[in-house]
Design a protein around this motif. Structure first.
Motif, PDB file in Angstrom:
ATOM      1  N   HIS A   1      58.578  23.151  22.720  1.00 13.75           N
ATOM      2  CA  HIS A   1      57.279  22.884  22.079  1.00 13.75           C
ATOM      3  C   HIS A   1      56.835  24.151  21.335  1.00 13.75           C
ATOM      4  CE1 HIS A   1      52.914  21.470  22.145  1.00 13.75           C
ATOM      5  NE2 HIS A   1      52.770  22.767  21.978  1.00 13.75           N
TER       6      HIS A   1
ATOM      7  N   HIS B   1      56.552  24.793  17.029  1.00 14.46           N
ATOM      8  CA  HIS B   1      55.407  25.162  16.182  1.00 14.46           C
ATOM      9  C   HIS B   1      55.909  25.949  14.978  1.00 14.46           C
ATOM     10  CE1 HIS B   1      51.864  23.700  18.136  1.00 14.46           C
ATOM     11  NE2 HIS B   1      52.109  24.297  19.280  1.00 14.46           N
TER      12      HIS B   1
ATOM     13  N   GLU C   1      49.736  19.771  17.428  1.00 13.78           N
ATOM     14  CA  GLU C   1      50.159  19.707  18.833  1.00 13.78           C
ATOM     15  C   GLU C   1      51.043  18.479  19.060  1.00 13.78           C
ATOM     16  OE1 GLU C   1      50.105  22.057  20.861  1.00 13.78           O
ATOM     17  OE2 GLU C   1      48.782  23.295  19.648  1.00 13.78           O
TER      18      GLU C   1
ATOM     19  N   HIS D   1      45.696  18.842  22.574  1.00 16.00           N
ATOM     20  CA  HIS D   1      46.896  18.486  23.338  1.00 16.00           C
ATOM     21  C   HIS D   1      46.783  17.068  23.907  1.00 16.00           C
ATOM     22  CE1 HIS D   1      46.899  22.846  23.247  1.00 16.00           C
ATOM     23  NE2 HIS D   1      48.216  22.781  23.317  1.00 16.00           N
TER      24      HIS D   1
HETATM   25 ZN    ZN Z   1      51.175  23.944  21.161  1.00 20.12          ZN
END
Ligand code: ZN
Length: 559
Positions: free
Chosen positions: A381, A385, A414, A462
């Motif tokens: 994750h 980004h 996100e 999130h």
């Molecule tokens: Zn993040």
């Protein structure tokens, strides 16, 4: 820290006996309320491997621990002007209600409940919006008015490192180095004593420069030095960083510290990922013309185990990973460093994610919920980004995804990172970095994780991002809901192609900088659908977060 263990044990005994108590005197009701709030956090021992440390390392660690304790004190003062007074009063009283209040006060760093929008749980006074960074009766207009009339004051008044006070009729800005002088001098001395014992030159340099910054109020050079720390075992960051506590303007930085030990084996793994960044970009389900191979300075990621954390970072919900420094000048010259807290991941996996999985997942798939899948998804994750559209062109004008998507940006970004967290891990399986068996673990563990995230609300980026993924994949039958048992499972046959489709939608909205589409997409999918509500209800009694119980506290109190 023995005392901390004792308090926890006594409190759990109290809660057992009182749950059968039907008396409703106001005092008992109050105590019950605080007990319930404390019980939302499940205690976890935060241990560390002392065998990794030389005798000198142990001294360095101890000095840094003591300096971190000072960050706890300063932060307590930054939150609320009456904190010290309230704490002393609670401490001097040995009745049970006061002890319970003190316990929750320590967890929240003040009398305001961070899980309940800062509602007071001791007394009735609301939390000042500007915490203790500004005079409590000062409103926004007074501050902005002052700057308008005194433009020469703007720089010091809006600085992250000053507090605003009244002096007669005037407003004045006082540098942290002066306002917290006694405490910061003490902390600076400890950092220098740690530096003296330190064998690693780059860490020694950071500690000496940070000590100097506590005295001069200029943090720039020491932030640069932190980026340069290398080949170290002890990884520490200490000082004023995040500005969320300042609810008036988000100007003023709160003191905090993370005292950690680096996990070299895990950090190595990230170097491997780093080498695949360009190939991951090439592999994205996105039109060629939108792909972005001109990414700027690299941001290092390190994996660490937390020994202690202090101040801002400890109040309320615990941090899983952080990305510092925030100073844009440092980011321009050096980038920023992401630090992943592995043992905090372990604790949250065991105490929060597993119990959720047991309630929401189809029994046949429970065996696929693993720590490795959880941790590797977070790692990927963070890496993700760094790929996909960033700087873009809209109608021939050069711009950024962030600017075009405005308030929809964080949720979509996100969401993208979570989607690509899975997509790129599957890519690593195809590259034979991971075994094939890992695939089912990745899919199922992520699905359980959705319900950890949406509990914090879908208004938060999130939570919203996770709701989008869940609702979309449910609609495509890639996730399946069992009405009778009220559980969900992954459809391994279709999940990859559906996720690829979703990745294409989100990445294309970003690449085109299409605000209207982003808004519509979020309105449709970032919602508490019936299935989400049903499953949230099912897990509503589970703890919200962990509560660290530090081994180092225990050791230091023993000495
Ligand atoms: Zn993040």
């Amino acid at each position: 820290m023995k005392t901390i263990f004792l308090i926890i044990i006594t409190l759990s005994l109290i809660s057992c006996s009182q749950s059968q108590d039907t008396s409703t005197s106001p005092e008992k009701k109050d105590s019950k309320m605080i007990q319930d709030r404390i019980a939302q956090f499940i205690p976890v021992d935060i241990k560390y491997d002392t065998t990794l440390l030389t005798d000198k390392d142990k001294i360095v660690l101890k000095k840094l621990y003591l300096a971190s304790k000072i960050m706890d004190d300063i932060f307590l003062n930054q939150v609320y002007s009456k904190n010290e007074e309230i704490k002393n009063k609670l401490r001097s009283s040995d009745n049970i209600p006061s002890q319970l209040q003190l316990e929750y006060f320590n967890m929240m760093a003040g009398p305001f409940d961070r899980l309940e929008n800062d509602e007071p749980f001791i007394g009735n006074e609301p939390k000042p919006l500007g915490a203790n960074f500004y005079p409590e009766d000062m409103i926004r207009e007074e501050f902005t008015g002052w700057i308008k009339n005194h433009p020469e004051d703007e720089k010091y008044f809006t600085s992250e490192f000053t507090v605003i006070r009244r002096s007669g009729e005037k407003l004045i800005a006082i540098p942290y180095s002066e306002y917290y002088k006694d405490k910061l001098t003490e902390a600076a001395n400890l950092l220098r004593e740690a530096a003296d014992q330190c064998n690693n030159e780059s860490l020694k340099n950071y500690l000496n420069l940070r000590a100097k910054a506590f005295e001069t109020n200029d943090y720039f050079e020491s932030d640069l030095a932190w980026m340069d720390v290398k080949d170290n075992l002890i990884e520490v960051v200490i000082g004023p960083y995040e500005v969320y506590e300042d609810g008036l303007f988000n100007y003023k930085a709160s003191f905090e510290s993370f005292l950690t030990l680096k996990d070299s084996a895990e950090s190595k793994k990230l170097e491997i990922f780093g080498k695949y960044l360009n190939e991951m970009e090439r592999n994205l389900p996105l039109e060629e013309k939108y792909k972005n191979f001109s990414r700027g300075s690299e941001s290092p990621i390190v994996v660490v185990n937390q020994v202690y954390n202090a101040g801002d970072s400890k109040a309320g919900v615990q941090t899983l990973a952080f990305n510092l420094p925030n100073d844009e000048r440092v980011r321009n010259v050096k980038g920023s460093k992401k630090v992943m807290l592995k043992n905090i991941h372990e604790a949250k996996f065991e105490k929060l994610l597993l119990p959720i999985a047991e309630l929401v997942l189809d029994k046949s798939q429970l065996k696929f919920v693993t720590f490795d899948a959880f941790f590797n998804h977070t790692l990927m994750h963070e890496m993700s980004h760094g790929i996909g559209p960033g700087f873009i062109e809209v109608n021939g004008v050069k711009t950024e995804v962030k600017k075009e998507l405005k308030e929809t940006y964080s949720t979509l970004e996100e969401c993208k990172a979570d989607i690509l967290g899975m997509f790129n891990n599957i890519f690593m399986i195809n590259q034979k970095i991971y075994p094939t068996e890992f695939e089912q673990q990745l899919w199922v563990t992520f699905l359980a994780g959705v319900f950890r995230s949406v509990r914090f609300g879908i208004g938060e980026a999130h939570g919203g991002g996770n709701a989008i993924i869940f609702n979309y994949l449910l609609e495509k039958n890639a996730y399946q809901f069992d009405e009778a048992n009220k559980t969900v499972k992954v459809n391994f046959e279709t999940i990859y192609s559906s996720l690829e489709e979703l990745a294409n939608i989100v990445l294309t909205i970003q690449a085109a900088g299409d605000y209207q589409q982003a808004k519509q997409f979020i309105e449709r999918y970032a919602v508490n659908s019936d299935v989400i509500n049903t499953l949230r209800e099912k897990i509503s009694h589970l703890p919200i977060d962990i509560r660290p119980v530090f081994q180092i506290d225990y050791e230091q109190h023993k000495n």
